[in-house]
Design a protein around this motif. Sequence first.
Motif, PDB file in Angstrom:
ATOM      1  N   ARG A 164      10.910  23.520 -20.043  1.00 36.01           N
ATOM      2  CA  ARG A 164       9.567  22.466 -20.215  1.00 36.01           C
ATOM      3  C   ARG A 164       8.300  23.031 -19.641  1.00 36.01           C
ATOM      4  O   ARG A 164       7.242  22.379 -20.689  1.00 36.01           O
ATOM      5  N   ALA A 165       8.487  23.725 -19.112  1.00 39.53           N
ATOM      6  CA  ALA A 165       7.065  23.857 -18.245  1.00 39.53           C
ATOM      7  C   ALA A 165       6.116  25.475 -19.081  1.00 39.53           C
ATOM      8  O   ALA A 165       4.445  24.518 -19.820  1.00 39.53           O
ATOM      9  N   LEU A 166       7.287  25.510 -19.834  1.00 35.79           N
ATOM     10  CA  LEU A 166       6.494  26.642 -20.943  1.00 35.79           C
ATOM     11  C   LEU A 166       5.970  25.781 -22.360  1.00 35.79           C
ATOM     12  O   LEU A 166       5.483  26.835 -23.388  1.00 35.79           O
ATOM     13  N   HIS A 167       6.955  25.060 -22.748  1.00 33.55           N
ATOM     14  CA  HIS A 167       6.855  24.383 -24.074  1.00 33.55           C
ATOM     15  C   HIS A 167       5.337  23.449 -23.808  1.00 33.55           C
ATOM     16  O   HIS A 167       4.475  23.413 -24.211  1.00 33.55           O
ATOM     17  N   ARG A 168       5.088  22.232 -22.711  1.00 31.69           N
ATOM     18  CA  ARG A 168       4.447  21.511 -22.540  1.00 31.69           C
ATOM     19  C   ARG A 168       3.539  21.331 -20.782  1.00 31.69           C
ATOM     20  O   ARG A 168       3.549  20.464 -20.569  1.00 31.69           O
ATOM     21  N   ARG A 183      -5.088  22.361 -19.257  1.00 29.73           N
ATOM     22  CA  ARG A 183      -5.361  23.461 -19.125  1.00 29.73           C
ATOM     23  C   ARG A 183      -5.414  24.356 -18.487  1.00 29.73           C
ATOM     24  O   ARG A 183      -4.782  26.254 -18.582  1.00 29.73           O
ATOM     25  N   GLN A 184      -5.336  24.100 -17.174  1.00 27.17           N
ATOM     26  CA  GLN A 184      -4.982  25.439 -15.911  1.00 27.17           C
ATOM     27  C   GLN A 184      -3.735  25.909 -16.301  1.00 27.17           C
ATOM     28  O   GLN A 184      -3.280  27.213 -15.996  1.00 27.17           O
ATOM     29  N   GLU A 185      -2.620  24.518 -16.777  1.00 23.16           N
ATOM     30  CA  GLU A 185      -1.145  25.158 -16.517  1.00 23.16           C
ATOM     31  C   GLU A 185      -0.984  26.190 -17.199  1.00 23.16           C
ATOM     32  O   GLU A 185      -0.963  27.714 -17.733  1.00 23.16           O
ATOM     33  N   ALA A 186      -1.740  25.668 -18.896  1.00 26.40           N
ATOM     34  CA  ALA A 186      -1.808  26.839 -19.922  1.00 26.40           C
ATOM     35  C   ALA A 186      -2.199  28.388 -19.282  1.00 26.40           C
ATOM     36  O   ALA A 186      -1.737  28.982 -19.376  1.00 26.40           O
ATOM     37  N   ASP A 187      -3.216  28.028 -18.685  1.00 26.50           N
ATOM     38  CA  ASP A 187      -3.905  29.173 -18.133  1.00 26.50           C
ATOM     39  C   ASP A 187      -2.831  30.115 -17.170  1.00 26.50           C
ATOM     40  O   ASP A 187      -3.585  31.466 -17.761  1.00 26.50           O
ATOM     41  N   PRO A 199       6.254  28.858 -26.909  1.00 24.90           N
ATOM     42  CA  PRO A 199       4.828  28.657 -28.099  1.00 24.90           C
ATOM     43  C   PRO A 199       4.348  30.158 -27.896  1.00 24.90           C
ATOM     44  O   PRO A 199       4.507  31.059 -26.531  1.00 24.90           O
ATOM     45  N   LEU A 200       3.501  30.570 -29.095  1.00 26.94           N
ATOM     46  CA  LEU A 200       2.688  32.123 -28.169  1.00 26.94           C
ATOM     47  C   LEU A 200       1.219  31.736 -28.199  1.00 26.94           C
ATOM     48  O   LEU A 200       1.368  32.574 -26.503  1.00 26.94           O
ATOM     49  N   ARG A 201       1.005  31.069 -28.273  1.00 23.13           N
ATOM     50  CA  ARG A 201      -0.019  30.040 -26.975  1.00 23.13           C
ATOM     51  C   ARG A 201      -0.794  29.083 -27.043  1.00 23.13           C
ATOM     52  O   ARG A 201      -0.309  27.949 -27.712  1.00 23.13           O
ATOM     53  N   PHE A 202      -1.659  28.339 -27.007  1.00 23.03           N
ATOM     54  CA  PHE A 202      -1.757  26.949 -26.625  1.00 23.03           C
ATOM     55  C   PHE A 202      -3.341  26.344 -28.048  1.00 23.03           C
ATOM     56  O   PHE A 202      -4.205  27.579 -27.426  1.00 23.03           O
ATOM     57  N   GLU A 203      -3.510  25.469 -28.344  1.00 25.64           N
ATOM     58  CA  GLU A 203      -4.519  25.280 -28.571  1.00 25.64           C
ATOM     59  C   GLU A 203      -5.305  23.801 -27.938  1.00 25.64           C
ATOM     60  O   GLU A 203      -4.566  23.108 -27.946  1.00 25.64           O
ATOM     61  N   ALA A 230      -3.153  15.504 -25.799  1.00 22.88           N
ATOM     62  CA  ALA A 230      -2.389  16.871 -24.821  1.00 22.88           C
ATOM     63  C   ALA A 230      -2.862  18.647 -26.219  1.00 22.88           C
ATOM     64  O   ALA A 230      -2.963  18.413 -26.788  1.00 22.88           O
ATOM     65  N   LEU A 231      -2.749  19.753 -25.129  1.00 23.47           N
ATOM     66  CA  LEU A 231      -2.332  21.063 -25.939  1.00 23.47           C
ATOM     67  C   LEU A 231      -1.780  20.330 -26.950  1.00 23.47           C
ATOM     68  O   LEU A 231      -0.275  20.550 -27.414  1.00 23.47           O
ATOM     69  N   THR A 232      -2.296  21.546 -28.112  1.00 22.46           N
ATOM     70  CA  THR A 232      -1.290  22.311 -28.968  1.00 22.46           C
ATOM     71  C   THR A 232      -0.585  23.548 -28.742  1.00 22.46           C
ATOM     72  O   THR A 232      -1.292  23.976 -29.287  1.00 22.46           O
TER      73      THR A 232
END
Length: 705
Positions: free
Chosen positions: A213-217, A221-225, A59-63, A165-167
Amino acid sequence: MQIATATTRDPAPGTENQDAFAVAGASPVRVLKSLGKALLDDLEAAGFVSLSDLWFTFPLRFEDRTQVLPMHALRPGSSAQFIAKVEHAEIRFGKRRSLCVIVGDGAQRMMLRFFYFKQAQADSFKVGQRVLLFGDVKAGPHSLEIVHPRYKFIGEHESVEVAGALTPIYPTIQGLGPARLLRAIDAALAQLPQSDGWMPSGKQWPSLADSIRALHRPANRQEADALKLGKHPARDRLALEELLAHHLSLRLVRQRVRSERAPVLRATGRLRERLLASLGFALTGAQKKVLGEIDRDLASSAPMLRLVQGDVGSGKTIVAALAMLAAIESGVQAALMAPTELLAEQHRRNLERWFAPLGLFGVNLSARVKGRARESTLAALANDAQWAVGTHALMQDAVAFRALGLAVIDEQHRFGVNQRLALAEKGRFGERRPHQLVMTATPIPRTLAMTQFADLDVSVIDELPPGRSPIQTVAVSRQRRLEVIGRIKDACAAGRQVYWVCTLIEESDEVQAQAAQNTAAELIDALRGVRVGLVHGRMKPNDRAPVMQAFSDGDVQLLVATTVIEVGVDVPNASLMIIENPERLGLAQLHQLRGRVGRGAVESSCVLLYEPPLGETARERLQVLRDSQDGFVIAERDLALRGPGEVLGTRQTGLASFRVADLARDAHWLMEAQRLAGPLIESEPRTAEMLVKRWVGSAVHYAKA
Ligand code: ADP
Ligand code: MG
């Protein structure tokens, strides 16, 4: 998601584990039967062949669409999902045509802006229509704003389902909508084998499968950040592995190429002496030193792999020509490949001028050489041509050299490793392959050089030919445009020549061409009596070449151009350059452009005609350019200010672009990758190959052929 629990397994590579991963990863996407035939067909059509193609599309980013915020809770600088009603919509014709939509919830209002839209889309924003919005909230001049929000019209009483979950937002892929790609990746992730994969030592890392898996899902939000900020062990692990793989791929290419044989080339000096005598200048010390390094390589039977770095105007072309003579004197062919028609044409003229008096026969091959001419060119290459010049047309399948001994590639940064290797591959004859010389004027900061050129020996021309006067660089606001036009008049009256560069990025060639045409028309009008020429990317090379020739001959005094003139163009009498909207370009590119002037003995200047107001970074960047004329200094500053993708201009160059790694941030991992590479190639060559295959894929393919 268990990404925080690092595996404590011994770092020694479990080969079975790696193989499990490689085997599963190589399974065709067809195994994901639940996706249905239509989607599987589309995946394959889009180039997703195996499961690992899906695993490694990140993913490029998460929404965050897990909640719908009330409008009063919206803050600039955050991305948010909310519901509002259309209050007003209109198309505005300002500096740029845009669709402006005002939405509100009765108490709050905000502006939506669209710069790319269709009429039907504009019409669809009906007053009173309820709409679900998502986007990055910014502070506008009058209210909060979102540029290009995602939106969905919803019914008056329709309820909105929030995401659990985050998109993840994946790169847009032709032929696959985001929802279908997401579904496919989900299905692929379910097939990840529980495998550690290869483990770099020295740290406790999460397993390969968990990292992917962590990079995709990310769980929240903390993890995505943390992923976004580059502070996540899973990301670090993959970044290190990716950097290592790229580094290994270059080292392996080098190893394979160097283990083959090239013709031994010894210049007798006979032709060189005659060329040098005809030049009217003597080589600089730096040119001589570099030529000496090249000569040593050529005299060896191991194929040369050498990069010559030299700032714009340092005189790389003559060095290349002299190296080519060594090949020709030894009875093999030499070819020079340039990234653009314009540059190839200029090289053709130079080589013709230098080589024809020596009685040498050469040909020129580019996309515009067609029909009969092309046939006879191909025949000559297979026969009696002693030298060749051209674009990447030289690498096409139909081209066969009689005996290519030296392949010179100019402005290397425009070509990828693959293209470079492909030319060398073309030149194979019998058991032998040609020596390779690549030249670049793009000074590349050390960290980047390590990733891009780990397979090359480097020579630097670190001295400019004498008699050059420094270029005066000034930044001038667009409000003083008329004054600047006045300077052109003076320069032309004094017999000098002038470049006017129109910059537009992220726009089509067509828009660029139009802008350049408008500017040319305006300047012709304002500068009666000055002979104006125009070149842009939409012109056919056949139409462009005569204009360049006329400028070169001094018949055109003012050349209006898009950035097509960026690399290599050499007209010493040009002493003034105006660059419109320099804030839109990277420093390295500006430096390249500016290097078109200051090539003769007259005092040259470069006017950076910017559009006020300038942001802080833009101001700093222009300042760098005013302060320094040293490409290396500029490149380092550029890297610090903008990041590596921009510095290398990855998008246009076809250079390695990374899936996970980020060169500015991961410089220390790059060092680590370098440290790991040697021992790995030595003691675990199969692991090295496997990593390269995983991350780089076909890049080493040519070298193996
Ligand atoms: P670049 O390194 O940017 O490709 P070029 O090869 O185009 O530079 O050379 C720039 C100009 O400098 C050319 O006009 C070339 O003839 C001239 N030149 C090259 N070497 C010397 C030298 N030793 N002395 C004087 N002029 C030189
Ligand atoms: Mg050049």
